[in-house]
Design an enzyme around this catalytic site. Sequence first.
Site, PDB file in Angstrom:
ATOM      1  N   ILE A  71      44.316 -30.512  40.665  1.00 32.97           N
ATOM      2  CA  ILE A  71      44.690 -31.596  39.769  1.00 32.97           C
ATOM      3  C   ILE A  71      43.859 -31.445  38.501  1.00 32.97           C
ATOM      4  O   ILE A  71      42.830 -30.770  38.500  1.00 32.97           O
ATOM      5  CB  ILE A  71      44.491 -32.983  40.418  1.00 32.97           C
ATOM      6  CG1 ILE A  71      43.058 -33.163  40.930  1.00 32.97           C
ATOM      7  CG2 ILE A  71      45.488 -33.203  41.530  1.00 32.97           C
ATOM      8  CD1 ILE A  71      42.804 -34.519  41.583  1.00 32.97           C
ATOM      9  N   ASP A  72      44.299 -32.062  37.421  1.00 32.74           N
ATOM     10  CA  ASP A  72      43.635 -31.899  36.131  1.00 32.74           C
ATOM     11  C   ASP A  72      42.190 -32.395  36.180  1.00 32.74           C
ATOM     12  O   ASP A  72      41.845 -33.266  36.989  1.00 32.74           O
ATOM     13  CB  ASP A  72      44.380 -32.679  35.043  1.00 32.74           C
ATOM     14  CG  ASP A  72      45.806 -32.202  34.862  1.00 32.74           C
ATOM     15  OD1 ASP A  72      46.089 -31.043  35.193  1.00 32.74           O
ATOM     16  OD2 ASP A  72      46.645 -33.008  34.408  1.00 32.74           O
ATOM     17  N   MET A  73      41.385 -31.882  35.286  1.00 31.16           N
ATOM     18  CA  MET A  73      39.976 -32.260  35.216  1.00 31.16           C
ATOM     19  C   MET A  73      39.817 -33.778  35.107  1.00 31.16           C
ATOM     20  O   MET A  73      38.987 -34.369  35.798  1.00 31.16           O
ATOM     21  CB  MET A  73      39.299 -31.583  34.020  1.00 31.16           C
ATOM     22  CG  MET A  73      37.826 -31.955  33.850  1.00 31.16           C
ATOM     23  SD  MET A  73      37.039 -31.093  32.471  1.00 31.16           S
ATOM     24  CE  MET A  73      37.747 -31.986  31.084  1.00 31.16           C
ATOM     25  N   ARG A 126      52.293 -36.777  33.544  1.00 31.98           N
ATOM     26  CA  ARG A 126      51.943 -37.055  32.155  1.00 31.98           C
ATOM     27  C   ARG A 126      53.102 -36.717  31.213  1.00 31.98           C
ATOM     28  O   ARG A 126      53.411 -37.480  30.290  1.00 31.98           O
ATOM     29  CB  ARG A 126      50.683 -36.272  31.786  1.00 31.98           C
ATOM     30  CG  ARG A 126      49.473 -36.651  32.650  1.00 31.98           C
ATOM     31  CD  ARG A 126      48.361 -35.629  32.543  1.00 31.98           C
ATOM     32  NE  ARG A 126      47.800 -35.590  31.204  1.00 31.98           N
ATOM     33  CZ  ARG A 126      46.939 -34.647  30.817  1.00 31.98           C
ATOM     34  NH1 ARG A 126      46.566 -33.678  31.641  1.00 31.98           N
ATOM     35  NH2 ARG A 126      46.461 -34.678  29.584  1.00 31.98           N
TER      36      ARG A 126
END
Length: 323
Positions: free
Chosen positions: A140-142, A241
């Site tokens: 998953i994104d930072m 997103r």
Amino acid sequence: MEEEYIIEVDCSNCKERIDKLIAGELEDVSRSRIQKLLCEGYVYVNNIQCTNSHEKVKCGDIIRVCVPVAKDVDILPENIDLDIVYEDDDIIIINKPQGMVVHPSAGHYSGTLVNALMYHFGDNLSGINGELRPGIVHRIDMDTSGILVICKNDKAHNYLSGLFGVHDINRIYYCLCNGILKEECVVDAPIGRHKTDRKKMSVNRENGKRAVTHFKPLIIYDNKYTLVECRLETGRTHQIRVHMASINHPLVGDKIYGNVKSGIKADGQLLHAAVLGFVHPATNEYIEFRSALPEYFYNICSKLGNNDKLNELMEYLNHRVCK
């Protein structure tokens, strides 16, 4: 030893400089290193060596990039605390905090989840994705927090990779978006590289891959924001997103896809991977893992009001392991 990448140029990015195009496709390789690879002869266009970083690509070109594996970068174990939701002989379930990178990449060789996993689990991690990504099945994104599954052995890794490949995983996220989402909806819109900004993803109907997200509004705040449950049917890069931005409800705090002035100060997008469920690789029984909204996320929502519904959600998510 080297890694090889093949890039096929389509009409959306023809006439672009080759160094810029490669930089957009290979997120883990810096622009300066790409220019060095070009200069040193590691890039081929239609099997002809290319050393000119200013060369313009053409539609249909096949670019081959040979990236020598860096020998001078050691990924070291680091004593970083981990929130371990569950562990057995096959898998580890981690609740990743916002701000932590999942695996090492250019500019992030320490402080990652992998550094922490190496310290806590040593060689007891699957090796399918190599030394830079031991045990890592997905990411998953930072700036996205929440649940990740880590594999301890290759058998479990292959099994779970197969489930992700056929989208047979229950994945639920919660986000706070700008504007009012009044009704449940399904966004079925392909996602691919942005046509002009190669570091971004976008709804791309010409060259994107199918992406489906189910959205369910939970709480509407002051006619300005909505807390939304997001269920992934597919799993593309930045899917939630991009899809939320595409329906004019970008996530609060999203620095890449937001572009909306919000009265809420957030350090990164308010997006949390809260539920991960799948059939266990050893027991063949369905097991589900949950993670409550992190404190910063909860505090922002609680200040907006309607805390009864919010606390009901938190109580549900606080049951971390459900069989």
